[in-house]
Enzyme design. Structure first.
Site, PDB file in Angstrom:
ATOM      1  N   PHE A 124      -4.745   3.343  14.947  1.00 32.99           N
ATOM      2  CA  PHE A 124      -5.055   4.299  13.885  1.00 32.99           C
ATOM      3  C   PHE A 124      -6.139   3.703  13.007  1.00 32.99           C
ATOM      4  O   PHE A 124      -6.223   2.477  12.877  1.00 32.99           O
ATOM      5  CB  PHE A 124      -3.811   4.593  13.032  1.00 32.99           C
ATOM      6  CG  PHE A 124      -2.947   5.672  13.619  1.00 32.99           C
ATOM      7  CD1 PHE A 124      -2.206   5.440  14.758  1.00 32.99           C
ATOM      8  CD2 PHE A 124      -2.906   6.937  13.039  1.00 32.99           C
ATOM      9  CE1 PHE A 124      -1.422   6.432  15.313  1.00 32.99           C
ATOM     10  CE2 PHE A 124      -2.122   7.947  13.586  1.00 32.99           C
ATOM     11  CZ  PHE A 124      -1.383   7.692  14.725  1.00 32.99           C
ATOM     12  N   ASN A 148       0.857  -1.198   0.000  1.00 27.89           N
ATOM     13  CA  ASN A 148       0.000   0.000   0.000  1.00 27.89           C
ATOM     14  C   ASN A 148       0.887   1.240   0.000  1.00 27.89           C
ATOM     15  O   ASN A 148       2.110   1.144   0.016  1.00 27.89           O
ATOM     16  CB  ASN A 148      -0.942  -0.028   1.200  1.00 27.89           C
ATOM     17  CG  ASN A 148      -0.165  -0.100   2.504  1.00 27.89           C
ATOM     18  OD1 ASN A 148       0.577   0.801   2.841  1.00 27.89           O
ATOM     19  ND2 ASN A 148      -0.305  -1.213   3.220  1.00 27.89           N
ATOM     20  N   LYS A 168     -10.959  -3.620  19.341  1.00 27.71           N
ATOM     21  CA  LYS A 168      -9.532  -3.945  19.380  1.00 27.71           C
ATOM     22  C   LYS A 168      -8.900  -3.635  20.733  1.00 27.71           C
ATOM     23  O   LYS A 168      -7.699  -3.823  20.907  1.00 27.71           O
ATOM     24  CB  LYS A 168      -8.794  -3.189  18.257  1.00 27.71           C
ATOM     25  CG  LYS A 168      -9.282  -3.589  16.845  1.00 27.71           C
ATOM     26  CD  LYS A 168      -8.253  -3.244  15.792  1.00 27.71           C
ATOM     27  CE  LYS A 168      -8.742  -3.574  14.393  1.00 27.71           C
ATOM     28  NZ  LYS A 168      -7.677  -3.553  13.395  1.00 27.71           N
ATOM     29  N   ILE A 194      -2.614  -7.380  14.437  1.00 29.14           N
ATOM     30  CA  ILE A 194      -1.626  -7.154  15.512  1.00 29.14           C
ATOM     31  C   ILE A 194      -2.263  -6.382  16.664  1.00 29.14           C
ATOM     32  O   ILE A 194      -2.102  -6.724  17.836  1.00 29.14           O
ATOM     33  CB  ILE A 194      -0.401  -6.379  14.968  1.00 29.14           C
ATOM     34  CG1 ILE A 194       0.162  -7.088  13.734  1.00 29.14           C
ATOM     35  CG2 ILE A 194       0.667  -6.226  16.034  1.00 29.14           C
ATOM     36  CD1 ILE A 194       1.156  -6.270  12.940  1.00 29.14           C
ATOM     37  N   LYS A 249     -14.426   0.167  16.355  1.00 32.20           N
ATOM     38  CA  LYS A 249     -13.090  -0.433  16.175  1.00 32.20           C
ATOM     39  C   LYS A 249     -12.253  -0.293  17.450  1.00 32.20           C
ATOM     40  O   LYS A 249     -11.601  -1.237  17.876  1.00 32.20           O
ATOM     41  CB  LYS A 249     -12.388   0.257  14.993  1.00 32.20           C
ATOM     42  CG  LYS A 249     -11.094  -0.375  14.591  1.00 32.20           C
ATOM     43  CD  LYS A 249     -10.546   0.217  13.304  1.00 32.20           C
ATOM     44  CE  LYS A 249     -11.370  -0.171  12.098  1.00 32.20           C
ATOM     45  NZ  LYS A 249     -10.828   0.345  10.834  1.00 32.20           N
ATOM     46  N   LYS A 299       8.729 -17.011 -10.706  1.00 31.76           N
ATOM     47  CA  LYS A 299       7.924 -15.890 -11.205  1.00 31.76           C
ATOM     48  C   LYS A 299       6.654 -16.389 -11.918  1.00 31.76           C
ATOM     49  O   LYS A 299       6.733 -17.306 -12.754  1.00 31.76           O
ATOM     50  CB  LYS A 299       8.794 -15.085 -12.185  1.00 31.76           C
ATOM     51  CG  LYS A 299       8.189 -13.790 -12.610  1.00 31.76           C
ATOM     52  CD  LYS A 299       9.136 -13.066 -13.553  1.00 31.76           C
ATOM     53  CE  LYS A 299       8.361 -12.069 -14.383  1.00 31.76           C
ATOM     54  NZ  LYS A 299       9.151 -11.552 -15.487  1.00 31.76           N
ATOM     55  N   ASP A 314      -4.312  -6.418   5.100  1.00 31.58           N
ATOM     56  CA  ASP A 314      -5.302  -7.298   5.708  1.00 31.58           C
ATOM     57  C   ASP A 314      -5.217  -8.710   5.125  1.00 31.58           C
ATOM     58  O   ASP A 314      -5.573  -9.673   5.788  1.00 31.58           O
ATOM     59  CB  ASP A 314      -6.710  -6.733   5.498  1.00 31.58           C
ATOM     60  CG  ASP A 314      -6.923  -5.480   6.335  1.00 31.58           C
ATOM     61  OD1 ASP A 314      -6.381  -5.441   7.461  1.00 31.58           O
ATOM     62  OD2 ASP A 314      -7.589  -4.541   5.864  1.00 31.58           O
TER      63      ASP A 314
HETATM   64  O1  C5P Z   1      -9.020  -2.562  11.029  1.00 31.37           O
HETATM   65  P1  C5P Z   1      -8.057  -1.547  10.551  1.00 31.37           P
HETATM   66  O2  C5P Z   1      -7.040  -2.072   9.578  1.00 31.37           O
HETATM   67  O3  C5P Z   1      -8.710  -0.296  10.051  1.00 31.37           O
HETATM   68  O4  C5P Z   1      -7.280  -1.115  11.868  1.00 31.37           O
HETATM   69  C1  C5P Z   1      -6.272  -0.184  11.821  1.00 31.37           C
HETATM   70  C2  C5P Z   1      -5.418  -0.282  13.055  1.00 31.37           C
HETATM   71  O5  C5P Z   1      -5.121  -1.642  13.318  1.00 31.37           O
HETATM   72  C3  C5P Z   1      -4.097   0.390  12.871  1.00 31.37           C
HETATM   73  O6  C5P Z   1      -3.670   0.837  14.142  1.00 31.37           O
HETATM   74  C4  C5P Z   1      -3.217  -0.748  12.342  1.00 31.37           C
HETATM   75  O7  C5P Z   1      -1.844  -0.528  12.592  1.00 31.37           O
HETATM   76  C5  C5P Z   1      -3.752  -1.921  13.109  1.00 31.37           C
HETATM   77  N1  C5P Z   1      -3.691  -3.207  12.393  1.00 31.37           N
HETATM   78  C6  C5P Z   1      -2.888  -4.200  12.856  1.00 31.37           C
HETATM   79  N2  C5P Z   1      -2.836  -5.419  12.222  1.00 31.37           N
HETATM   80  C7  C5P Z   1      -3.590  -5.643  11.136  1.00 31.37           C
HETATM   81  C8  C5P Z   1      -4.428  -4.636  10.644  1.00 31.37           C
HETATM   82  C9  C5P Z   1      -4.450  -3.419  11.286  1.00 31.37           C
HETATM   83  O8  C5P Z   1      -2.180  -3.976  13.836  1.00 31.37           O
HETATM   84  N3  C5P Z   1      -3.518  -6.819  10.541  1.00 31.37           N
END
Ligand code: C5P
Length: 420
Positions: free
Chosen positions: A339, A210, A364, A315, A360, A296, A286
């Site tokens: 974030f 990204n 989380k 995470i 969220k 390749k 994600d």
């Molecule tokens: O669910 P979303 O991706 O919007 O959540 C964003 C937050 O979750 C951010 O703080 C991002 O660093 C964290 N995150 C994470 N591990 C993932 C996806 C998002 O720690 N696999």
């Protein structure tokens, strides 16, 4: 910008070839609004001329201990007492020896002796001189006296040798000065940060990723370091070098970031250790390809290519669970900051972001969550600015204006200080 405005910095040149880098330091200081009072030792004038230094500093050069033209002949006292910071760059072996033994036989040594306020020392010399026990003894003495050492670094030296002795770059000296002058509001706190994008490999040459630049995480790390915190920064592939003083761990994929972050969390939440806060700014993918091809992927002559993706671990969610477990055991629960970078094209859609972000935050296990709309002006991935809404677990909500990421980092550090 605002930090250096109206600060007065005495920039003192020792006699070494690295003096050319000190000219750049003066330029940076002035660009950021500082007043510069330059001092040249007698041997420094062999490397740079007073005229060059005066022109860059926008201020006459001080050279002599005895200056009949100064009204009271007390330049060394005035310079020492009135400036916010004294930077000695380059600091030669001879200069370091003079300072360590408290001599006062020229303007610079006299003003360093008078001074009770911060001094930054940027040594530069041949590596043999640097490693000599006498220099090392003198350096230890000066550090014990409270001077902040920046560098020297290793690399090619002017004498043709490779080794330790290169003067630190101007930006780093400037940052050392800033850290020395910044209030230490997070002293004694350790902060775990994730930043940047992750890369999910498809085959040996391709990946899914990204647009995250890592700038938000860098700005928070920098602000926390300036505030005196210890920072562990786990980051994906970014173009910037890690902020000076951070313990940086580079990873590629979300899985690697997950493992590294949990390992660091476990390390710093062991009994006897104290993690104050984890801030997750990373743009973690994600999904990842369900399998990585060993060679390749070849282009088909016609038809489409389908990729099967599988979900990556979250995470932040995992840390939220661990934080709750600590709280259940009556152990200190580190603050958890998440974030949420969302996309809303219309005002109506933007209004929907706050309830989603609150959900969220709760799901989380965050204490704080910074929400932003990536499609709003000045908020794109990779930009230098952002406009965030800070949500507290208590339901409190702060809408911050469009700010430089550096300033968002500073505000977040202020918020952490209040919460910690
Ligand atoms: O669910 P979303 O991706 O919007 O959540 C964003 C937050 O979750 C951010 O703080 C991002 O660093 C964290 N995150 C994470 N591990 C993932 C996806 C998002 O720690 N696999």
């Amino acid at each position: 910008m605002a930090f250096w405005a109206n600060k007065t910095v005495v920039v003192a040149f020792g006699g070494g070839i690295a003096a050319y880098k000190t000219l750049e330091l003066i330029r940076l200081l002035r660009e950021q609004g500082a007043r510069v009072w330059p001092v040249l030792t007698a041997s420094a004038t062999q490397f740079v001329t007073p005229l060059t230094v005066q022109a860059l500093a926008g201020h006459p050069v001080y050279q002599d201990l005895f200056t009949p033209q100064a009204a009271d002949g007390m330049d060394h006292i005035r310079l020492a007492q009135e400036a916010d910071l004294l930077i000695i760059a380059p600091a030669t072996a001879n200069r370091i020896a003079k300072l360590a033994s408290g001599l006062a036989d020229d303007l610079l040594s006299a003003l360093a002796l008078v001074r009770r306020k911060p001094i930054v020392l940027a040594p530069a010399m041949n590596s043999g001189m640097w490693q000599h026990p006498a220099t090392q003894r003198n350096i230890s003495q000066l550090q014990a006296d409270g001077l902040l050492l920046v560098g020297p670094e290793s690399g090619a030296l002017a004498c043709g040798e490779q080794g330790v002795g290169r003067m630190a770059e101007a930006e780093r000296i400037l940052e050392a000065g800033r850290r020395l002058l910044s209030p230490k509001i997070l002293l004694g706190h350790r902060i775990l940060l994730t930043a940047g994008p992750t890369r999910e490999e498809l085959d040996p040459v391709r990946y899914i990723s990204n647009r995250s630049s890592g700038r938000m995480g860098w700005a928070i790390a920098q602000a926390a370091l300036r505030a005196g915190a210890e920072v562990t920064l786990i980051h994906g592939a970014v173009e910037m070098a890690p902020p000076w003083g951070a313990e940086a761990l580079a990873v590629e994929s979300a899985q690697e970031m997950y493992e590294a972050t949990l390992q660091q969390w476990d390390k710093w939440t062991r009994p006897g250790q104290q993690l104050s806060c984890a801030i997750l700014t990373a743009a973690v993918a994600d999904y990842r390809p369900a399998s990585r091809r060993a060679s390749k992927i070849k282009k088909e002559l016609d038809g489409e290519l389908s990729l099967k993706l599988t979900q990556n671990p979250d995470i932040l969610l995992a840390l939220g669970e661990r934080a709750n477990r600590l709280a259940q055991k009556n152990r200190a629960r580190p603050l958890l900051v998440g974030f949420a970078a969302e996309t809303a094209e219309t005002e109506d859609a933007a209004a929907q972001l706050v309830p989603l972000a609150k959900e969220k935050l709760a799901r989380k296990g965050c204490d704080l969550l910074l929400l932003n709309n990536v499609l709003a002006p000045g908020c794109a991935f990779g930009s230098l600015t952002n406009q965030v809404t800070l949500l507290h677990r208590s339901g409190q909500q702060e809408i911050w204006p469009l700010l430089a990421k550096e300033e968002i980092g500073e505000r977040l550090v202020q918020t952490l200080q209040n919460r910690l």
